[in-house]
Every structure is written in C-alpha cells, then in structure tokens.
Motif scaffolding. Structure first.
Motif, PDB file in Angstrom:
ATOM      1  N   LEU A 187       0.839  -1.194   0.000  1.00 36.05           N
ATOM      2  CA  LEU A 187       0.000   0.000   0.000  1.00 36.05           C
ATOM      3  C   LEU A 187       0.876   1.245   0.000  1.00 36.05           C
ATOM      4  CD1 LEU A 187      -2.739   1.378   0.128  1.00 36.05           C
ATOM      5  CD2 LEU A 187      -2.666   1.153   2.622  1.00 36.05           C
ATOM      6  N   ARG A 188       1.968   1.183   0.765  1.00 37.74           N
ATOM      7  CA  ARG A 188       2.881   2.321   0.825  1.00 37.74           C
ATOM      8  C   ARG A 188       3.455   2.624  -0.568  1.00 37.74           C
ATOM      9  NH1 ARG A 188       3.307   6.252   4.171  1.00 37.74           N
ATOM     10  NH2 ARG A 188       3.037   4.777   5.898  1.00 37.74           N
ATOM     11  N   TYR A 189       3.731   1.602  -1.334  1.00 32.27           N
ATOM     12  CA  TYR A 189       4.224   1.761  -2.699  1.00 32.27           C
ATOM     13  C   TYR A 189       3.201   2.517  -3.548  1.00 32.27           C
ATOM     14  CZ  TYR A 189       6.454   0.328  -7.145  1.00 32.27           C
ATOM     15  OH  TYR A 189       7.078   0.308  -8.377  1.00 32.27           O
ATOM     16  N   VAL A 190       1.941   2.101  -3.443  1.00 31.71           N
ATOM     17  CA  VAL A 190       0.863   2.728  -4.220  1.00 31.71           C
ATOM     18  C   VAL A 190       0.673   4.183  -3.812  1.00 31.71           C
ATOM     19  CG1 VAL A 190      -1.626   2.650  -4.711  1.00 31.71           C
ATOM     20  CG2 VAL A 190      -0.311   0.521  -4.581  1.00 31.71           C
ATOM     21  N   VAL A 191       0.847   4.466  -2.531  1.00 32.26           N
ATOM     22  CA  VAL A 191       0.680   5.829  -2.019  1.00 32.26           C
ATOM     23  C   VAL A 191       1.899   6.689  -2.360  1.00 32.26           C
ATOM     24  CG1 VAL A 191       0.506   7.212   0.091  1.00 32.26           C
ATOM     25  CG2 VAL A 191      -0.913   5.170  -0.182  1.00 32.26           C
ATOM     26  N   ASP A 192       3.076   6.167  -2.074  1.00 38.61           N
ATOM     27  CA  ASP A 192       4.300   6.958  -2.274  1.00 38.61           C
ATOM     28  C   ASP A 192       4.570   7.277  -3.738  1.00 38.61           C
ATOM     29  OD1 ASP A 192       4.671   6.893   0.431  1.00 38.61           O
ATOM     30  OD2 ASP A 192       6.317   5.429   0.418  1.00 38.61           O
ATOM     31  N   LYS A 193       4.200   6.367  -4.636  1.00 36.64           N
ATOM     32  CA  LYS A 193       4.479   6.568  -6.058  1.00 36.64           C
ATOM     33  C   LYS A 193       3.241   7.047  -6.829  1.00 36.64           C
ATOM     34  CE  LYS A 193       8.288   3.243  -6.155  1.00 36.64           C
ATOM     35  NZ  LYS A 193       9.252   4.316  -5.863  1.00 36.64           N
ATOM     36  N   ALA A 194       2.212   7.414  -6.092  1.00 38.05           N
ATOM     37  CA  ALA A 194       0.957   7.833  -6.727  1.00 38.05           C
ATOM     38  C   ALA A 194       1.175   8.969  -7.718  1.00 38.05           C
ATOM     39  CB  ALA A 194      -0.046   8.258  -5.650  1.00 38.05           C
ATOM     40  N   ASP A 195       1.982   9.941  -7.325  1.00 42.38           N
ATOM     41  CA  ASP A 195       2.206  11.105  -8.173  1.00 42.38           C
ATOM     42  C   ASP A 195       3.244  10.823  -9.254  1.00 42.38           C
ATOM     43  OD1 ASP A 195       1.964  13.773  -9.033  1.00 42.38           O
ATOM     44  OD2 ASP A 195       3.698  14.368  -7.827  1.00 42.38           O
ATOM     45  N   SER A 196       4.404  10.312  -8.861  1.00 45.83           N
ATOM     46  CA  SER A 196       5.501  10.129  -9.829  1.00 45.83           C
ATOM     47  C   SER A 196       5.189   9.072 -10.880  1.00 45.83           C
ATOM     48  CB  SER A 196       6.795   9.763  -9.092  1.00 45.83           C
ATOM     49  OG  SER A 196       6.643   8.557  -8.363  1.00 45.83           O
ATOM     50  N   PHE A 197       4.315   8.110 -10.546  1.00 46.05           N
ATOM     51  CA  PHE A 197       3.961   7.055 -11.503  1.00 46.05           C
ATOM     52  C   PHE A 197       2.630   7.330 -12.219  1.00 46.05           C
ATOM     53  CE2 PHE A 197       6.522   2.980 -10.374  1.00 46.05           C
ATOM     54  CZ  PHE A 197       7.702   3.712 -10.433  1.00 46.05           C
ATOM     55  N   GLY A 198       2.062   8.506 -12.014  1.00 41.37           N
ATOM     56  CA  GLY A 198       0.869   8.880 -12.768  1.00 41.37           C
ATOM     57  C   GLY A 198      -0.455   8.370 -12.218  1.00 41.37           C
ATOM     58  N   GLY A 199      -0.419   7.718 -11.062  1.00 39.20           N
ATOM     59  CA  GLY A 199      -1.653   7.149 -10.517  1.00 39.20           C
ATOM     60  C   GLY A 199      -2.702   8.182 -10.177  1.00 39.20           C
ATOM     61  N   ILE A 200      -2.243   9.374  -9.736  1.00 37.73           N
ATOM     62  CA  ILE A 200      -3.188  10.448  -9.401  1.00 37.73           C
ATOM     63  C   ILE A 200      -3.038  11.610 -10.372  1.00 37.73           C
ATOM     64  CG2 ILE A 200      -3.349   9.807  -6.974  1.00 37.73           C
ATOM     65  CD1 ILE A 200      -1.329  12.004  -6.327  1.00 37.73           C
ATOM     66  N   GLY A 201      -2.266  11.381 -11.430  1.00 41.45           N
ATOM     67  CA  GLY A 201      -2.066  12.427 -12.425  1.00 41.45           C
ATOM     68  C   GLY A 201      -2.815  12.171 -13.709  1.00 41.45           C
ATOM     69  N   TRP A 202      -2.936  10.898 -14.062  1.00 38.72           N
ATOM     70  CA  TRP A 202      -3.567  10.561 -15.324  1.00 38.72           C
ATOM     71  C   TRP A 202      -5.080  10.406 -15.171  1.00 38.72           C
ATOM     72  CZ3 TRP A 202      -1.597  10.910 -20.008  1.00 38.72           C
ATOM     73  CH2 TRP A 202      -0.220  10.892 -20.156  1.00 38.72           C
ATOM     74  N   ALA A 203      -5.829  11.256 -15.847  1.00 38.62           N
ATOM     75  CA  ALA A 203      -7.278  11.088 -15.955  1.00 38.62           C
ATOM     76  C   ALA A 203      -7.527  10.415 -17.297  1.00 38.62           C
ATOM     77  CB  ALA A 203      -7.990  12.442 -15.888  1.00 38.62           C
ATOM     78  N   ILE A 204      -8.018   9.206 -17.257  1.00 41.43           N
ATOM     79  CA  ILE A 204      -8.077   8.350 -18.443  1.00 41.43           C
ATOM     80  C   ILE A 204      -9.527   8.034 -18.787  1.00 41.43           C
ATOM     81  CG2 ILE A 204      -7.424   6.061 -19.328  1.00 41.43           C
ATOM     82  CD1 ILE A 204      -5.012   7.772 -19.025  1.00 41.43           C
ATOM     83  N   THR A 205      -9.797   7.875 -20.086  1.00 40.07           N
ATOM     84  CA  THR A 205     -11.161   7.517 -20.500  1.00 40.07           C
ATOM     85  C   THR A 205     -11.215   6.138 -21.140  1.00 40.07           C
ATOM     86  OG1 THR A 205     -10.835   8.689 -22.604  1.00 40.07           O
ATOM     87  CG2 THR A 205     -11.897   9.915 -20.822  1.00 40.07           C
ATOM     88  N   GLU A 206     -10.225   5.293 -20.847  1.00 35.19           N
ATOM     89  CA  GLU A 206     -10.285   3.897 -21.286  1.00 35.19           C
ATOM     90  C   GLU A 206      -9.586   3.015 -20.259  1.00 35.19           C
ATOM     91  OE1 GLU A 206      -6.839   2.447 -24.086  1.00 35.19           O
ATOM     92  OE2 GLU A 206      -7.639   4.313 -24.929  1.00 35.19           O
ATOM     93  N   PHE A 207      -9.992   1.772 -20.212  1.00 35.33           N
ATOM     94  CA  PHE A 207      -9.365   0.770 -19.347  1.00 35.33           C
ATOM     95  C   PHE A 207      -9.179  -0.459 -20.207  1.00 35.33           C
ATOM     96  CE2 PHE A 207     -10.199  -2.638 -15.990  1.00 35.33           C
ATOM     97  CZ  PHE A 207      -8.892  -2.634 -15.525  1.00 35.33           C
ATOM     98  N   SER A 208      -7.925  -0.946 -20.292  1.00 38.47           N
ATOM     99  CA  SER A 208      -7.652  -2.016 -21.245  1.00 38.47           C
ATOM    100  C   SER A 208      -6.424  -2.815 -20.843  1.00 38.47           C
ATOM    101  CB  SER A 208      -7.413  -1.412 -22.636  1.00 38.47           C
ATOM    102  OG  SER A 208      -6.199  -0.657 -22.639  1.00 38.47           O
ATOM    103  N   TRP A 209      -6.092  -3.813 -21.663  1.00 43.71           N
ATOM    104  CA  TRP A 209      -4.887  -4.617 -21.452  1.00 43.71           C
ATOM    105  C   TRP A 209      -3.639  -3.733 -21.411  1.00 43.71           C
ATOM    106  CZ3 TRP A 209      -1.109  -3.983 -25.005  1.00 43.71           C
ATOM    107  CH2 TRP A 209      -1.494  -3.499 -26.271  1.00 43.71           C
ATOM    108  N   GLU A 210      -3.731  -2.546 -21.979  1.00 44.24           N
ATOM    109  CA  GLU A 210      -2.568  -1.679 -22.109  1.00 44.24           C
ATOM    110  C   GLU A 210      -2.536  -0.563 -21.061  1.00 44.24           C
ATOM    111  OE1 GLU A 210       0.465   0.546 -23.165  1.00 44.24           O
ATOM    112  OE2 GLU A 210      -1.239   1.522 -24.105  1.00 44.24           O
ATOM    113  N   VAL A 211      -3.710  -0.064 -20.686  1.00 44.68           N
ATOM    114  CA  VAL A 211      -3.784   1.079 -19.771  1.00 44.68           C
ATOM    115  C   VAL A 211      -4.592   0.696 -18.528  1.00 44.68           C
ATOM    116  CG1 VAL A 211      -4.310   3.537 -19.577  1.00 44.68           C
ATOM    117  CG2 VAL A 211      -3.841   2.563 -21.819  1.00 44.68           C
ATOM    118  N   LYS A 212      -3.908   0.610 -17.388  1.00 47.53           N
ATOM    119  CA  LYS A 212      -4.546   0.091 -16.161  1.00 47.53           C
ATOM    120  C   LYS A 212      -5.007   1.177 -15.195  1.00 47.53           C
ATOM    121  CE  LYS A 212      -3.286  -3.496 -18.144  1.00 47.53           C
ATOM    122  NZ  LYS A 212      -1.961  -4.077 -18.121  1.00 47.53           N
TER     123      LYS A 212
END
Length: 526
Positions: free
Chosen positions: A270-295
């Motif tokens: 969980l700490r990984y998901v929280v700590d890297k949320a910003d640098s890995f785009g987890g809370i930066g990318w607003a996406i309009t598709e969910f697929s084998w390629e974009v999670k």
C-alpha cells in the motif's frame, strides 16, 4: 491477399428466451410495455462467456473439455529453449501466446470472481470460472522459470499471420521470447504479478497451497519488475506490431502493488501505491479507457474502495486523489464531464473508444461501472461529476445498457456475444473456428490451403465460437459479418473476461426482482 496479410496488425487491437418469458411477454402485452426483446437471459450469457475460454486453450486439453471441436495443440512450445511452455491461451483468432493480454485476461477473470463470487456460484458457474483462471495461472507458473526470468511470448506474430491454419496443424514458428534483468519488461512482470495475486485470492479457501504458490510468484515478479525497470516491447521487439506498451510500465507496477496489498494486507504494498501515486501517474492521469494496455482507471477504482475502510485513514489524502481520477473515468462514460472529455457514443448508445476491437473498452467499462456502483451503494455515497451528483442506480443502469447492447438491444438487433440469441456473427475472424474441426477431419491443412479454401469462404464458420465477444460495430452502429473484417469480427480473451462478473451481478438482480415481483411486467429491469 498477401498484401492484406502483410498489413494486418494484431491489435484485436430474436433474443435467448429466459425461463419466465412466456408469461412475461403476455404481461407485456397486457400492460402495453414495448419490446419483449428487452429481457435477456444473463444466466445463458454467463455460461457461454466462460465456455469461450475453452476454445482458446493451448496445450493438452483435459478430459472434461466441453468445446469438442478443439484438440491438443502447441505440445512442443518451449522445447527449443529447453523450457516447458505448453498451455496457456491463444489471445484471439491466431496462435501466438502473448503474455501481456493473457495476464490481463486472468486479472479480470479473477477480479470478477473476487467481487461476485457468490453470484457466480449461485449461477452454477464458479467451478468453470476457476478453471478458466487456473488454465492461465498454471501457464504463468511454468513461464516464470526463475525469480528474474519470465517468458513473454510463444510464436511469432509475423509468420503466424501469413498462415490460416488450425492450431492442431500449426507449422509456424514457436520461437519463445523472455524478459530478464538484462532485457527487462516491468509492464509484463507487473501485469503477471497482478494476475497471480488476484488469482491467489480466488483460490485461498479452496486450494490454499496453490494460492500460496501463486502469491509467491506474484511477489517475485513484482520485485523483478520494480528492480529492473523497462518496457517489455523494448526487450521483445517482436511484440511491437501487436501489443506495444504505449502507456509504459508505471501503471502496471502500481496495479501489481495494489493487488498484492489486497492479497496479503502487507503495508509495504500500500505504501508503494501511495508513495508513487504522483511520480507514476496514478493520481495524475485522468483516463477515458481501461484495457490490457492502460490500467490506470482500474487501479483508481480499487484505490477508491480503500477509502471506505477506517484503517486507511492516514492515506486518505492520496486515496481521495485516486478517487477523483476514478470518478473522472466513470463520469466520462456517463457523458457527465462538462469541463473534460467524455467517451464518444454511437447513435444506439454504445460507448465508442476506437475503430479496432471497440468492444474491449465496452466490457471493461461495464465492469468498472458495476464495481463502482456497488461501492457507492455499500458506502451510501454518490458520484460527483461536473454535471451533478449521480446515484449508484444510474451508474448500474448505464452498465446494464452496455451489456444489453452487446446481447442484442442495438440497431442491428445483433448479439455480439457469439452463440447467444438467434442472430450473432457467424463468420468470426478465427482460424480454428473457421476451418473444419480436427476431430472431424484429421487431414493436414497447410497455410495457403487454409487461406485459399477456408478464409475466403462466404459460408458461416463450421464451428461456433460460443461466448466470444467480437470487435463489434462501428461509430454508426453498423457491423459487417465478414471473416476478413477483423476490426469488427475478431474476438479476444480480454473482451469476454470482464463480462463474467457483470453478467453474474445482473443475473442476481434479475432473480431478486423476479422473487419480489413474480408478476411484474418489467422483469428485465431491477
């Protein structure tokens, strides 16, 4: 024909009558409710969707194989490399075993079971769902030959696409490709880790030893992908024309960490998901598709659900940002992002992301919408869109509309789930389905013979690819049932996988409504 084959990239980029239809249709006529065809047999659709995975099996088929027009295939996979890579799934209508879409397929099947296990069990399909998952995870265990080695692909897309053969007759290259610390593939390692972590939850009660084994592999794969970072298509260039990693690997690493947290409850993930949320785009990318390629959208939905648990209070600030992006995705599907982009829709109301194999985005959207609707209902909350607040019922209603479109409620009156209803695609772009069954005719069929005689036939396929969700109609709801029209008539495992959980949920609601209102004319609703 040869030019067409050269250009082809692999990107895959009257309804069935429910058990109560006669009385229901009678009541419809009495109450003047239109369209008897609006009732769908979700139980039948669920059964058929799981049957599809048996058509896609590679390797030695088991004694209880239900799709009898298939036989053993790929029995020497990995032999040249000195590793056993027999098994797994063909991803679509050809015979390459691509690791990334196969892993995503297993993740989605597993997620469906973790969310809707009881509903799937009541429908009598839990055993089949678990078999479909295990067929994939058994292969991943074989493919993960050491902590920092994962076999990524078996077969070569280019030579495969010059051939139109049954898998039982394969003469094309079965070259195998791997990722390792010198040739990294964090996206592939991450998705495979996610699949095995999610599957470990599925088997935890019924097969604890197997569950523990899957978790062990998942943890090793995550560590491998995180320590040796890189895109897998840079290491395995053969995959670039088919399943290129355009979005990179950061979404898969976050996705894997979150699934490992769900499976282990270990704070480090969980700490990984929280700590890297910003640098890995987890809370930066607003996406309009969910697929084998974009999670990202799936990751954001799962992170949002953690907010409902008190133990996650200290991470609430970051989890709220994940939720904001999840809601952007949900609102975009509902056409309620006034200041942002929404997913386009056909005149018939189908979500439309892109021309090639659009149904993959519809089934994943229906799944995320359904899961998020449940989350809102259980936590007594509403969705916040720029266009206003939205209740869980409206979200689920839209998800249901997408499933119903798939099953036949569309301008073509076509079921895009093969084998369901009386009007569905009969010329699916699929080698095995389009050629006479090996069980019926064991005479060898070569590459060009398959193209000359079977591919170009105008007749329907001799074998029905039951449960396959084809690419679907175009932006104007038009669909051409032609084998060469692979953008619309090819089906993929990751198209059907998200349907399993949603169909089980809709079946439960349908049955509940029937129990509560046995004489209701609106049995198709909830």
């Amino acid at each position: 024909m040869e030019e067409e084959k050269r250009k082809k990239l692999h990107h895959c980029g009257a309804q069935n009558i429910p058990r109560f239809t006669i009385s229901w249709c009678l009541l419809l006529s009495i109450f003047a409710v239109p369209a008897c065809a609006r009732a769908f047999d979700y139980a039948d659709a669920l059964t058929k969707s799981l049957l599809y995975f048996e058509s896609q099996r590679s390797g030695r088929l088991p004694y209880n194989q239900r799709v009898t027009w298939r036989d053993h295939s790929g029995l020497t996979d990995g032999l040249e490399q000195g590793v056993d890579l027999v098994g797994g799934y063909y991803d679509a209508g050809d015979h390459v075993k691509f690791g990334l879409p196969m892993a995503f397929t297993v993740t989605m099947l597993s997620w469906g079971v973790t969310e809707y296990r009881q509903q799937i069990a009541v429908a009598g399909e839990l055993e089949h769902a678990m078999e479909a998952i295990k067929w994939g995870t058994d292969y991943f265990i074989k493919a993960h030959t050491s902590p920092n080695v994962l076999w990524a692909e078996v077969g070569d897309g280019d030579t495969d696409h010059y051939c139109w053969q049954r898998p039982e007759d394969m003469t094309t290259s079965r070259q195998a490709y791997k990722i390792d610390k010198d040739n990294p593939g964090s996206d592939l390692a991450g998705e495979t880790a996610a699949a095995m972590a999610a599957a470990s939850m599925v088997f935890k009660q019924t097969n604890p030893h197997y569950s523990h084994l899957l978790l062990h592999h998942a943890q090793q794969l995550f560590e491998f992908g995180d320590e040796y970072r890189g895109k897998y298509d840079a290491s395995v260039e053969e995959v670039k024309s088919y399943y290129a990693s355009v979005s990179g690997y950061m979404d898969e690493l976050l996705w894997a960490a979150l699934w490992l947290y769900k499976a282990t409850d270990k704070e480090e993930y969980l700490r990984y998901v929280v700590d890297k949320a910003d640098s890995f785009g987890g809370i930066g990318w607003a996406i309009t598709e969910f697929s084998w390629e974009v999670k990202y959208a799936g990751l954001q939905v799962i992170a949002s659900k953690l907010l409902a648990e008190k133990k996650h209070k200290e991470h609430a600030h970051v989890l709220e940002q994940y939720r904001s992006k999840a809601e952007y995705y949900i609102c975009s599907c509902l056409d309620k992002n006034i200041n942002g982009s929404n997913v386009e829709r056909t005149p018939g109301g189908l979500l439309y992301v892109r021309q090639w194999n659009n149904m993959q985005y519809v089934s994943t959207a229906a799944f995320l919408l359904t899961v998020y609707s449940d989350f809102l209902q259980s936590s007594s909350q509403k969705l916040r869109c720029h266009g206003g607040m939205v209740g869980h019922e409206e979200i689920l209603d839209f998800a249901k509309s997408q499933i119903d479109y798939i099953l036949g409620s569309n301008p073509m009156n076509m079921s895009y789930l093969v084998g369901y209803g009386s009007n569905y695609p009969t010329r699916v772009h699929h080698r095995a389905a389009s050629i006479v069954s090996y069980r019926e005719s064991k005479g060898f069929i070569g590459c060009t013979q398959g193209y000359d005689y079977w591919y170009s036939r105008l007749k329907p396929n001799p074998n029905v690819l039951v449960g396959a969700l084809v690419g679907g109609p175009d932006l104007q709801d038009d669909f051409v049932d032609r084998r060469s029209n692979y953008m619309q008539t090819e089906a993929c495992t990751y198209n059907t996988a998200p349907l399993v959980g949603v169909l089980a949920k809709l079946l439960q609601l349908q049955d509940q409504n029937l129990d509560q209102n046995p004489t209701s004319p609106l049995l198709a609703s909830y």
